[in-house]
Scaffold this motif. Structure first.
Motif, PDB file in Angstrom:
ATOM      1  N   SER A   1       8.988  34.899  39.672  1.00 32.71           N
ATOM      2  CA  SER A   1       8.484  33.618  40.180  1.00 32.71           C
ATOM      3  C   SER A   1       6.973  33.635  40.440  1.00 32.71           C
ATOM      4  O   SER A   1       6.361  32.592  40.569  1.00 32.71           O
ATOM      5  N   HIS A   2       6.392  34.827  40.534  1.00 33.71           N
ATOM      6  CA  HIS A   2       4.954  34.873  40.806  1.00 33.71           C
ATOM      7  C   HIS A   2       4.131  34.991  39.520  1.00 33.71           C
ATOM      8  O   HIS A   2       2.908  35.029  39.575  1.00 33.71           O
ATOM      9  N   CYS A   3       4.818  35.099  38.400  1.00 34.72           N
ATOM     10  CA  CYS A   3       4.126  35.299  37.124  1.00 34.72           C
ATOM     11  C   CYS A   3       3.117  34.176  36.878  1.00 34.72           C
ATOM     12  O   CYS A   3       3.404  33.010  37.090  1.00 34.72           O
ATOM     13  N   MET A   4       1.914  34.576  36.439  1.00 35.89           N
ATOM     14  CA  MET A   4       0.863  33.578  36.196  1.00 35.89           C
ATOM     15  C   MET A   4       0.651  33.327  34.706  1.00 35.89           C
ATOM     16  O   MET A   4      -0.271  32.648  34.305  1.00 35.89           O
TER      17      MET A   4
ATOM     18  N   ASN B   1      13.412  31.613  32.874  1.00 35.27           N
ATOM     19  CA  ASN B   1      13.247  30.550  33.860  1.00 35.27           C
ATOM     20  C   ASN B   1      14.005  29.299  33.467  1.00 35.27           C
ATOM     21  O   ASN B   1      14.672  28.673  34.286  1.00 35.27           O
ATOM     22  N   LYS B   2      13.889  28.941  32.195  1.00 34.13           N
ATOM     23  CA  LYS B   2      14.517  27.698  31.755  1.00 34.13           C
ATOM     24  C   LYS B   2      16.031  27.795  31.850  1.00 34.13           C
ATOM     25  O   LYS B   2      16.695  26.875  32.313  1.00 34.13           O
TER      26      LYS B   2
ATOM     27  N   ARG C   1       5.944  36.653  27.354  1.00 33.39           N
ATOM     28  CA  ARG C   1       5.713  35.375  28.027  1.00 33.39           C
ATOM     29  C   ARG C   1       6.810  34.383  27.684  1.00 33.39           C
ATOM     30  O   ARG C   1       7.301  33.647  28.529  1.00 33.39           O
ATOM     31  N   HIS C   2       7.178  34.349  26.400  1.00 32.17           N
ATOM     32  CA  HIS C   2       8.229  33.404  26.036  1.00 32.17           C
ATOM     33  C   HIS C   2       9.562  33.823  26.623  1.00 32.17           C
ATOM     34  O   HIS C   2      10.387  32.994  26.996  1.00 32.17           O
TER      35      HIS C   2
ATOM     36  N   GLN D   1      17.064  28.887  35.793  1.00 31.38           N
ATOM     37  CA  GLN D   1      16.698  27.968  36.874  1.00 31.38           C
ATOM     38  C   GLN D   1      17.559  26.716  36.858  1.00 31.38           C
ATOM     39  O   GLN D   1      17.787  26.091  37.882  1.00 31.38           O
TER      40      GLN D   1
ATOM     41  N   LEU E   1       9.566  32.600  30.090  1.00 29.55           N
ATOM     42  CA  LEU E   1       9.765  31.155  30.060  1.00 29.55           C
ATOM     43  C   LEU E   1      11.243  30.826  29.851  1.00 29.55           C
ATOM     44  O   LEU E   1      11.816  29.985  30.550  1.00 29.55           O
TER      45      LEU E   1
END
Ligand code: SF4
Ligand code: SF4
Ligand code: SF4
Ligand code: SF4
Ligand code: SF4
Lengths: 627, 109
Positions: free
Chosen positions: B77-80, B103-104, B96-97, B107, B100
């Protein structure tokens, strides 16, 4: 001939012009009238739709800009240069530029001159729709008879001009046909695959002007003509001997025009009408807010499907990636193909080259960003821990310069070392904001469409910078530089990329360098070059410390290293291929080393390059004059 | 399973009943790369967010395999989105993907 004259409606004007038909009407104008009415209605509805989807603030901006003299002049200039003359294409590919301007400017002049001619010689037809205002100027030559004794200088001048511009358009059409067969002759490696509507409109467009030539050729002895139409008329006469052909030709001409207008909204040619609107909106400073509506819609319909972005896109070193190009992205947006559009949007490197080279100036990378936003911005995040951040205490906190290295520079410690060495040898005090690691600048988040998250990172960094009291913010990563410049609003703080700052130090004599013998080629990082327009400063410095060689394509045509954070889905292998093609482009003149000014490029190149890759700060550092 | 509460250190027991097979296979479908991770920890070591609070793609992946969805989401959750992990991953994973997609998929409750 006599039979034709017999049916004439006799009202002779001082210029010797007689209307050949009562009411100046013939059924053949119908297809054209249907087509033109359809397109006018369609255009009006489209215009209202676009304006409706703009925010109230944007609408106001647009209105104000249209009536501000300065932007109004710019609007006229841009519309003339971009829509008619196509200066942007001329500059890069003269033959292609000639083709586009011949068709656009030539056609425009035919329409304008046609109307002026009618206004001068038969003004009553422009009064109302009932008098044929819609079609009369287009088919003027069909409806009149010109008594040869009355021919005036003014009249012949128009005959000459009309023939001249017709020839001009025809030369453009001929080139366009040739381009379909051999595109490379006009400087294009890849061309777009036309859709069905494109094809209908295209063939109509090709047919319109030759048919006009034929039609006016047939009537040249009745209604006058010049160097093109008169000889043609004479030829026809000696070959066909009668006037039987001329009504069918005018019919065909009208049908082609009508069909063209009917196919227009569904084809690429809609750009002819949308582009001026896009120019007005762009000059008003509007930005994409929604990926499909408002300003974005104007951009989408302004794309001419010219395909120049195909050769521009760095992903297209591999043929399989052609489908991710902007032209197809926009085509699928028009067709509401959500799945394809999403896939394409996530693939793009956001290098901005298609935007830089697009003759219309369609900012498709920004539409992609807006599209990513729709699906990604609602993902949750938690940046509360970042409040722990504090500036490093050691060193002089009162320094004027703040150096923000950014995440990527931390992966390439050599760059950080070089920058700090340069600063020290110029005797500059500085705060190293993220010496122990810091908060990301927010650009990668913005590019990924996670706008909310990006805004939070931006506000945290902004607070830190404003509180530090620094006067100059120095950056060693173009990605950070871009976002600090565009999205931070740092009031009076000067934001500088290290290439700019070092150039300044050398010019002011605060940093002394020696000229070495190393031959280098400079790679323009996308975010620095196309993104922020910094091209000269790094070159100035490199010329002062070594021999600067040219890349095959450079400045705004530079090819992305493939490492860009802009792409979400491009895999390692594809990125490697892009890096290779970028390196090939750079090493055209066999330099001894590649110099870049971006930590990401540096890493991407280093993995693939056969010759040494150096960072800009590194070569400056190596050439500091020791005294 | 019942926790008898005799452990001195916190339990590191893996309860596979908690693992959401459906979501995990959905993740693998979109991110076949997730299986390529060899848990080397390079991503974690280089992480920009990790300076402030534990952030780790490596552990997040393991936690997802072990049915610890909340922990996994917390770890990311802290990933920038800075991309350092992508640059260092020896397996060439598009981290990164992957983040993503995790999360998608996870979440969305
Ligand atoms: S986006 Fe621009 S360059 Fe690409 S096809 Fe459309 S008009 Fe041409
Ligand atoms: S931004 Fe770059 S990568 Fe993306 S479509 Fe345009 S040229 Fe291709
Ligand atoms: S790493 Fe360099 S070349 Fe690649 S996208 Fe970024 S700025 Fe462009
Ligand atoms: S992208 Fe996220 S997880 Fe990867 S290094 Fe950056 S902050 Fe850490
Ligand atoms: S760096 Fe790559 S392989 Fe190593 S733990 Fe992270 S994701 Fe897995």
């Amino acid at each position: 001939m006599t039979t034709l004259l017999n049916t004439m409606y006799t009202q002779i004007t001082p210029e010797g012009i007689i209307d050949r038909y009562p009411n100046s009407y013939n059924h053949f104008v119908l297809p054209f009238v249907i087509g033109i009415s359809f397109i006018i209605v369609y255009l009006l509805i489209g215009l209202i739709r676009i304006l409706y989807h703009l925010t109230a603030e944007d609408r106001k901006k647009l209105l104000v800009s249209i009536f501000t003299p300065k932007t109004a002049v710019k609007n006229i200039k841009d519309i003339f240069c971009d829509c008619l003359i196509h200066t942007k294409i001329w500059k890069r590919k003269p033959l292609l530029g000639y083709m586009h301007s011949a068709i656009a400017f030539g056609w425009f002049m035919l329409i304008v001159l046609g109307h002026i001619e009618v206004a001068l010689f038969a003004p009553r037809h422009l009064d109302s729709i009932a008098d044929g205002a819609l079609y009369y100027p287009i088919f003027y030559r069909f409806f009149i008879w010109m008594s040869p004794e009355h021919e005036t200088l003014r009249g012949s001048l128009f005959f000459f001009l009309m023939d001249f511009f017709l020839l001009y358009v025809l030369s453009g059409i001929a080139l366009a046909m040739y381009k379909r067969v051999r595109s490379i002759a006009l400087g294009m490696r890849h061309t777009t695959k036309p859709s069905l509507a494109d094809r209908v409109a295209l063939y109509c467009l090709w047919a319109i002007f030759p048919l006009r030539l034929l039609a006016e050729g047939f009537t040249a002895d009745l209604s006058g003509g010049s160097f093109l139409t008169r000889p043609l008329n004479w030829l026809f006469k000696s070959f066909f001997g009668n006037e039987l052909n001329f009504l069918p030709t005018w019919w065909l001409y009208s049908i082609c025009l009508g069909l063209f207008f009917l196919a227009m909204p569904f084809s690429r040619y809609m750009h002819i009408l949308t582009e001026p609107m896009l120019i007005l909106m762009r000059n008003a400073g509007l930005k994409v807010r929604k990926p499909r509506k408002g300003f974005a819609e104007a951009e989408i319909y302004a794309c001419s499907s010219c395909g120049l972005c195909l050769d521009a896109c760095p992903m297209n070193t591999q043929k399989k990636n052609l489908k991710y190009s902007s032209v197809y992205f926009i085509r699928f947006l028009r067709r509401h193909n959500e799945k394809k559009v999403k896939e394409i949007a996530e693939k793009c490197l956001m290098c901005g080259k298609c935007y830089a080279l697009c003759p219309v100036g369609v900012n498709s990378p920004d539409i992609r960003r807006a599209l990513r936003e729709t699906s990604n911005t609602k993902l949750s995040y938690d940046y509360a821990p970042m409040d722990k951040f504090s500036l490093p205490v050691e060193g002089d906190q009162k320094a004027d310069i703040m150096y923000f290295a950014g995440c990527m520079s931390h992966l390439t410690p050599k760059i950080i070392k070089s920058v700090t060495t340069v600063l020290e040898s110029a005797g500059k005090k500085f705060i190293f904001a993220d010496r122990e690691g810091g908060i990301c600048c927010g650009r990668p988040m913005l590019l990924a469409g996670r706008t909310e998250a990006a805004k939070e990172l931006i506000s945290k960094n902004k607070k830190m910078i404003m509180e530090s009291g620094c006067k100059i913010l120095l950056l060693s990563c173009p990605i950070c530089y871009k976002v600090f410049k565009d999205d931070y609003d740092l009031k009076d703080i000067r934001i500088l990329h290290y290439t700019q700052y070092m150039n300044e130090l050398i010019e002011k004599g605060e940093l002394k360098v020696t000229k070495g013998s190393l031959s280098m080629v400079y790679h323009d990082p996308c975010e620095l070059g196309r993104g922020c327009g910094v091209y000269e400063e790094p070159r100035n410095v490199l010329k002062a410390i070594g021999e600067l060689k040219k890349a095959e394509k450079e400045r705004d045509e530079s090819i992305c290293c493939g490492g860009s954070l802009g792409s979400l889905t491009l895999d390692n292998k594809d990125r490697g291929k892009i890096a290779e093609s970028s390196i090939d482009n750079l090493t055209a003149e066999n330099p001894q080393s590649i110099v870049t000014a971006c930590p990401l490029c540096y890493r991407s190149f280093r993995e693939k390059s056969p010759i040494p890759v150096k960072d800009f700060a590194e070569v400056v550092c190596e050439n500091i004059k020791s005294n | 399973m019942i926790d008898f509460g005799f452990g001195l250190s916190p339990s590191s027991r893996v309860n596979l009943d908690l693992r959401d097979k459906e979501l995990f296979s959905k993740l693998i479908e979109t991110e076949s790369d997730a299986l390529k991770c060899m848990a080397c920890g390079s991503c974690t070591a280089s992480c920009s967010a990790g300076v402030f609070e534990e952030t780790s793609l490596r552990s997040a992946l393991l936690n997802l395999q072990n049915g610890n969805k909340e922990k996994a989401l917390n770890l990311l959750s802290h990933c920038m989105f800075c991309g350092k992990c992508t640059m260092v991953c020896p397996r060439g994973i598009n981290t990164r993907h992957l983040i993503l997609s995790i999360n998608k998929i996870y979440q969305a409750r």
